[in-house]
Motif scaffolding. Structure first.
Motif, PDB file in Angstrom:
ATOM      1  N   SER A 194       0.824  -1.202   0.000  1.00 22.83           N
ATOM      2  CA  SER A 194       0.000   0.000   0.000  1.00 22.83           C
ATOM      3  C   SER A 194       0.856   1.248   0.000  1.00 22.83           C
ATOM      4  O   SER A 194       0.563   2.223  -0.658  1.00 22.83           O
ATOM      5  N   GLN A 195       1.950   1.188   0.739  1.00 21.76           N
ATOM      6  CA  GLN A 195       2.775   2.377   0.888  1.00 21.76           C
ATOM      7  C   GLN A 195       3.487   2.737  -0.412  1.00 21.76           C
ATOM      8  O   GLN A 195       3.733   3.891  -0.681  1.00 21.76           O
ATOM      9  N   SER A 196       3.804   1.718  -1.214  1.00 20.53           N
ATOM     10  CA  SER A 196       4.648   1.985  -2.378  1.00 20.53           C
ATOM     11  C   SER A 196       3.842   2.169  -3.661  1.00 20.53           C
ATOM     12  O   SER A 196       4.432   2.257  -4.732  1.00 20.53           O
ATOM     13  N   LEU A 197       2.489   2.171  -3.573  1.00 22.63           N
ATOM     14  CA  LEU A 197       1.690   2.352  -4.773  1.00 22.63           C
ATOM     15  C   LEU A 197       1.902   3.755  -5.313  1.00 22.63           C
ATOM     16  O   LEU A 197       1.616   4.751  -4.660  1.00 22.63           O
ATOM     17  N   ASP A 198       2.376   3.806  -6.508  1.00 22.21           N
ATOM     18  CA  ASP A 198       2.696   5.090  -7.125  1.00 22.21           C
ATOM     19  C   ASP A 198       1.504   5.592  -7.931  1.00 22.21           C
ATOM     20  O   ASP A 198       0.743   4.800  -8.492  1.00 22.21           O
ATOM     21  N   GLU A 199       1.367   6.875  -7.997  1.00 23.27           N
ATOM     22  CA  GLU A 199       0.238   7.462  -8.718  1.00 23.27           C
ATOM     23  C   GLU A 199       0.280   7.099 -10.198  1.00 23.27           C
ATOM     24  O   GLU A 199      -0.753   6.820 -10.812  1.00 23.27           O
ATOM     25  N   SER A 200       1.460   7.088 -10.778  1.00 30.29           N
ATOM     26  CA  SER A 200       1.574   6.772 -12.205  1.00 30.29           C
ATOM     27  C   SER A 200       1.125   5.339 -12.479  1.00 30.29           C
ATOM     28  O   SER A 200       0.487   5.059 -13.498  1.00 30.29           O
ATOM     29  N   VAL A 201       1.456   4.431 -11.548  1.00 28.22           N
ATOM     30  CA  VAL A 201       1.028   3.039 -11.709  1.00 28.22           C
ATOM     31  C   VAL A 201      -0.490   2.950 -11.651  1.00 28.22           C
ATOM     32  O   VAL A 201      -1.122   2.242 -12.443  1.00 28.22           O
ATOM     33  N   ALA A 202      -1.092   3.674 -10.705  1.00 27.45           N
ATOM     34  CA  ALA A 202      -2.543   3.652 -10.559  1.00 27.45           C
ATOM     35  C   ALA A 202      -3.233   4.214 -11.794  1.00 27.45           C
ATOM     36  O   ALA A 202      -4.215   3.643 -12.290  1.00 27.45           O
ATOM     37  N   ARG A 203      -2.709   5.310 -12.325  1.00 30.92           N
ATOM     38  CA  ARG A 203      -3.323   5.915 -13.507  1.00 30.92           C
ATOM     39  C   ARG A 203      -3.215   4.988 -14.712  1.00 30.92           C
ATOM     40  O   ARG A 203      -4.171   4.827 -15.485  1.00 30.92           O
ATOM     41  N   ALA A 204      -2.066   4.372 -14.879  1.00 32.88           N
ATOM     42  CA  ALA A 204      -1.876   3.460 -16.010  1.00 32.88           C
ATOM     43  C   ALA A 204      -2.804   2.253 -15.897  1.00 32.88           C
ATOM     44  O   ALA A 204      -3.399   1.812 -16.898  1.00 32.88           O
ATOM     45  N   SER A 210      -0.915  -5.880  -6.334  1.00 36.60           N
ATOM     46  CA  SER A 210      -2.100  -6.616  -6.788  1.00 36.60           C
ATOM     47  C   SER A 210      -3.327  -6.322  -5.925  1.00 36.60           C
ATOM     48  O   SER A 210      -4.438  -6.190  -6.446  1.00 36.60           O
ATOM     49  N   SER A 211      -3.171  -6.235  -4.597  1.00 36.19           N
ATOM     50  CA  SER A 211      -4.319  -5.996  -3.735  1.00 36.19           C
ATOM     51  C   SER A 211      -4.949  -4.636  -4.024  1.00 36.19           C
ATOM     52  O   SER A 211      -6.168  -4.522  -4.142  1.00 36.19           O
ATOM     53  N   GLN A 212      -4.114  -3.624  -4.171  1.00 37.50           N
ATOM     54  CA  GLN A 212      -4.610  -2.281  -4.498  1.00 37.50           C
ATOM     55  C   GLN A 212      -5.250  -2.259  -5.875  1.00 37.50           C
ATOM     56  O   GLN A 212      -6.322  -1.674  -6.064  1.00 37.50           O
ATOM     57  N   LEU A 213      -4.627  -2.910  -6.820  1.00 36.57           N
ATOM     58  CA  LEU A 213      -5.131  -2.883  -8.188  1.00 36.57           C
ATOM     59  C   LEU A 213      -6.430  -3.663  -8.311  1.00 36.57           C
ATOM     60  O   LEU A 213      -7.302  -3.289  -9.108  1.00 36.57           O
ATOM     61  N   ASN A 214      -6.577  -4.739  -7.555  1.00 36.40           N
ATOM     62  CA  ASN A 214      -7.833  -5.486  -7.574  1.00 36.40           C
ATOM     63  C   ASN A 214      -8.994  -4.602  -7.131  1.00 36.40           C
ATOM     64  O   ASN A 214     -10.076  -4.622  -7.732  1.00 36.40           O
ATOM     65  N   ALA A 215      -8.788  -3.840  -6.056  1.00 35.12           N
ATOM     66  CA  ALA A 215      -9.838  -2.950  -5.566  1.00 35.12           C
ATOM     67  C   ALA A 215     -10.171  -1.877  -6.604  1.00 35.12           C
ATOM     68  O   ALA A 215     -11.351  -1.547  -6.812  1.00 35.12           O
TER      69      ALA A 215
END
Length: 735
Positions: free
Chosen positions: A426-436, A469-474
């Protein structure tokens, strides 16, 4: 009457000195003299003349050396002056009387020069009681007038000033009792006024012990109140619950008073209703607060007011005005929203941090926001930090800084908060990764709505497996349902089917729905029926066993019941799941796959399960059997597949059926919960099965051990212990 040696008992007391150290030592003499008058009966043993030369009252006696002479009747205790009715000689009744010794008349006074004078007894006890009664009667009259004026004017500050001027804090409990009892017969708006006044007077004017005593008196008099107010139990229980919500009564008040009151009393009923009917319900604080409040005091309205007052404070810096606006909200149980909004603004607008934190610190020190509400506000911020991270990439770090700052200033107990460090993922989730990923998820979902190919979706998502993966699944779940809500029922049904087919961890699905609820207010601008849609998606996820029923409580804790839309979504989802035949109804909520799925009855489904298993046992393929099970479209009823398959295993020693169960479990077609339920169903009918297969129980026990070894069942599973539970589960499913 007198012996030669002077030893006669009647004459001995006369020879005592005139001045005795103990005034009561001459009492026997007084009694004897006053009663031995000439008119008194003469003892037959000692006849004597009333005027004996040695009479105790003769002038020769040392006791009669004064100027008073004559019959002792003239000197007894009734010998008062005929002019003023007062004893002679300044309060004493003269010689031979009780005058100054035992006088208890209210007009008597104590001599401060007396060596036995006690200043603590100067005020008469009866006088104190009379004075207290007078004061209490006066207080009751003024309190009643004050309450009537308050109901007419609604001026809280004026009522507080008048109550303070009474200066009788020991009678405040009566004010509490009178205020509530008078409000019980009045309209809802005046009941709300009474609750607001109690909250405003608490601690400053009315001591906690007095308020506690006032509510105790109300409970004790509930049997009398119900004569004039038939709905006493309901109204008074709501007042008690409101006092608990407003933090002016401790929750322990209910349990302590329950132990004190008789169980057949109305006061006991009041406490039970307050506990079970109000305080024990979900989102009770909001429900109780809005019970008497006007319609314009909705949660949405309060949240808007909080935003406005904080925005105005940032612009003007007027702290006194901000204080006044917070007090005018009159929602002490909702102050955690102020804390959360301050934190959000401080993170989003770094330049406002010092200004907002100074305000938050001061309202805490002034007691306007208590420590519990401060902690709850920080807890809510921790729960929603992931969503804020999408807009403010370093939001987590900023929140950690704010927590440390508040703790160092002494107005936050950081150790009582949940850990902010959920994990490195959770701590290392980057904004660019989330947007992509959002862009890619949008493309995957759009293609799925056209093709309906679930395997292709799973394949595309597999390529993105990473530490996120956990963040991206949500995020994917939120995107899937958001896009589906803008489309027709076909796409909504496809989204539900895909959600149950992805086999995401339940925690990820909970996170996805929490994000959906947090964003529901914005979604409602484009989708007016967002509450109904989200409730159906959530209930469908439970029916499809993507979520367990207890996960609804976890979703609720994510936003702490403060989001009104989230509250409505959860309430509607729970109502849908409790309805009769809820499984079938919810499963067809979108009309079925492509609106062409058959609508099976339970008996028809049982027949189809029996036929497909018999066909598979006769040599059919496992893939075809799984397809038929899936096409039934009733995942909540898959425990029937497990039950019938196990019966075939027991009756025919079929190894093929065991293989089918294993493949269904590995492909997530049958969930572990359905597997446990199926084993439990077999355990319930094992006695009937033993009529045809004598060793049925022995074989079933072997199946249980084999399933435990394969990891299908928990090691603690016992069919006899779980039979009742599974029976209840089946009944709940079918009804």
């Amino acid at each position: 009457m007198e012996s030669s040696d002077g030893s006669n008992e009647n004459t001995q007391p006369i020879q005592l000195p005139l001045q005795s150290a103990d005034p009561f030592s001459i009492t026997p003499l007084k009694i004897s003299l006053s009663r031995k008058s000439p008119k008194s009966p003469i003892s037959p043993k000692s006849p004597r003349s009333p005027r004996s030369s040695k009479s105790p009252m003769s002038p020769e006696s040392p006791r009669v050396q004064g100027k008073h002479k004559g019959s002792p009747l003239k000197n007894d205790r009734r010998s008062h002056s005929p002019r003023d009715g007062r004893p002679k000689k300044g309060g004493a009744g003269g010689k031979g009387t009780w005058g100054g010794l035992l006088d208890v008349d209210d007009n008597s006074t104590l001599d401060p020069d007396d060596p036995n004078y006690d200043s603590s007894k100067e005020l008469n006890e009866d006088s104190n009681i009379k004075q207290d009664s007078f004061d209490f009667a006066l207080y009751k009259k003024k309190a009643t007038t004050l309450i009537q004026e308050y109901f007419s004017t609604g001026d809280v500050s004026s009522a507080a000033d008048e109550l303070r001027e009474l200066a009788m804090p020991n009678y405040s409990y009566y004010f509490v009792k009178k205020l509530v009892s008078m409000a019980m017969d009045r309209p809802d708006n005046e009941k709300e006024m009474a609750a607001v006044l109690l909250s405003a007077l608490y601690s400053d004017i009315i001591e906690p012990q007095q308020l506690y005593k006032g509510f105790r008196k109300l409970l004790e008099s509930a049997d009398d109140l119900i004569v004039d107010t038939p709905d006493t139990v309901d109204v008074l229980s709501l007042f008690v619950a409101r006092a608990v919500v407003d933090d002016i009564l401790p929750p322990s008040f209910l349990t302590k008073q329950m132990a004190y009151l008789p169980k057949d009393s109305k006061g006991f009923e009041v406490l039970k209703k307050a506990e079970k009917g109000y305080l024990g319900t979900p989102h009770h604080a909001e429900v109780i607060e809005r019970r008497w409040a006007s319609k314009n005091k909705s949660v949405e309205n309060v949240k808007d007011k909080i935003n406005n007052l904080l925005e105005e404070y940032i612009t003007s810096g007027d702290r006194a005005e901000a204080f006044r606006c917070m007090k005018d909200l009159k929602v002490p149980f909702f102050h955690h929203e102020i804390v959360k909004r301050v934190l959000v603004m401080a993170i989003e607008k770094l330049q406002t941090e010092d200004l907002l934190f100074d305000l938050l610190k001061e309202v805490y020190e002034e007691g306007l926001i208590n420590a519990s509400q401060v902690s709850k506000g920080f807890e809510r911020m921790i729960d929603s930090i992931e969503d804020l991270t999408l807009d403010v990439p370093n939001a987590r770090g900023k929140l950690q800084h704010l927590i440390a700052k508040a703790a160092s200033e002494g107005w936050l107990c950081a150790s009582s908060l949940k850990s902010l460090s959920v994990g490195p993922k959770s701590q290392s989730l980057d904004e660019s990764v989330a947007r992509a990923f959002k862009a890619k998820a949008h493309s995957i979902i759009q293609e799925y709505f056209l093709s309906g190919d679930i395997s292709e979706v799973i394949s595309c998502l597999e390529t993105d497996k990473s530490t996120y993966s956990s963040q991206l699944n949500a995020i994917f779940i939120k995107k899937l349902i958001t896009l589906a809500m803008d489309r027709k029922n076909r796409e909504k049904e496809m989204a539900s089917v895909l959600l149950s087919s992805l086999c995401f961890p339940a925690e990820d699905i909970v996170s996805g729905f929490s994000m959906l609820i947090e964003a529901a207010e914005d979604t409602a601008l484009d989708n007016p029926v967002v509450v109904e849609d989200l409730a159906l998606f959530l209930a469908r996820a439970v029916v499809d066993e993507a979520l367990a029923p207890q996960h609804l409580d976890e979703v609720e804790t994510r936003f702490m019941g403060s989001d009104p839309i989230g509250t409505k979504v959860l309430q509607m989802a729970r109502s849908l799941l409790k309805a009769r035949l809820s499984g079938e109804r919810i499963l067809r909520c979108w009309g079925g796959w492509g609106n062409n799925s058959p609508r099976w009855a339970v008996e028809d489904v049982k027949d189809k399960i029996t036929r497909l298993l018999e066909e598979y046992e006769s040599g059919g393929g496992a893939r075809e059997a799984r397809r038929c099970i899936k096409e039934l479209g009733m995942p909540f009823f898959h425990h029937e597949v497990v039950k019938k398959a196990l019966i075939i295993v027991i009756e025919k020693r079929s190894e093929r059926m065991w293989v089918l169960l294993r493949e269904c479990l590995e492909s997530c077609l049958i969930t572990p919960n359905q597997m446990i339920k199926g084993f439990g169903r077999v355990g319930e009918c094992i006695d009937d099965l033993a009529l045809d297969v004598p060793d049925a129980e022995k074989q079933f026990l072997n199946c249980i051990e084999r399933a435990k070894a394969a990891g299908w069942l928990d090691s603690s599973f016992s069919y006899r212990k779980s039979a009742g539970m599974n029976d209840a589960s089946e009944d709940a499913t079918q009804t």
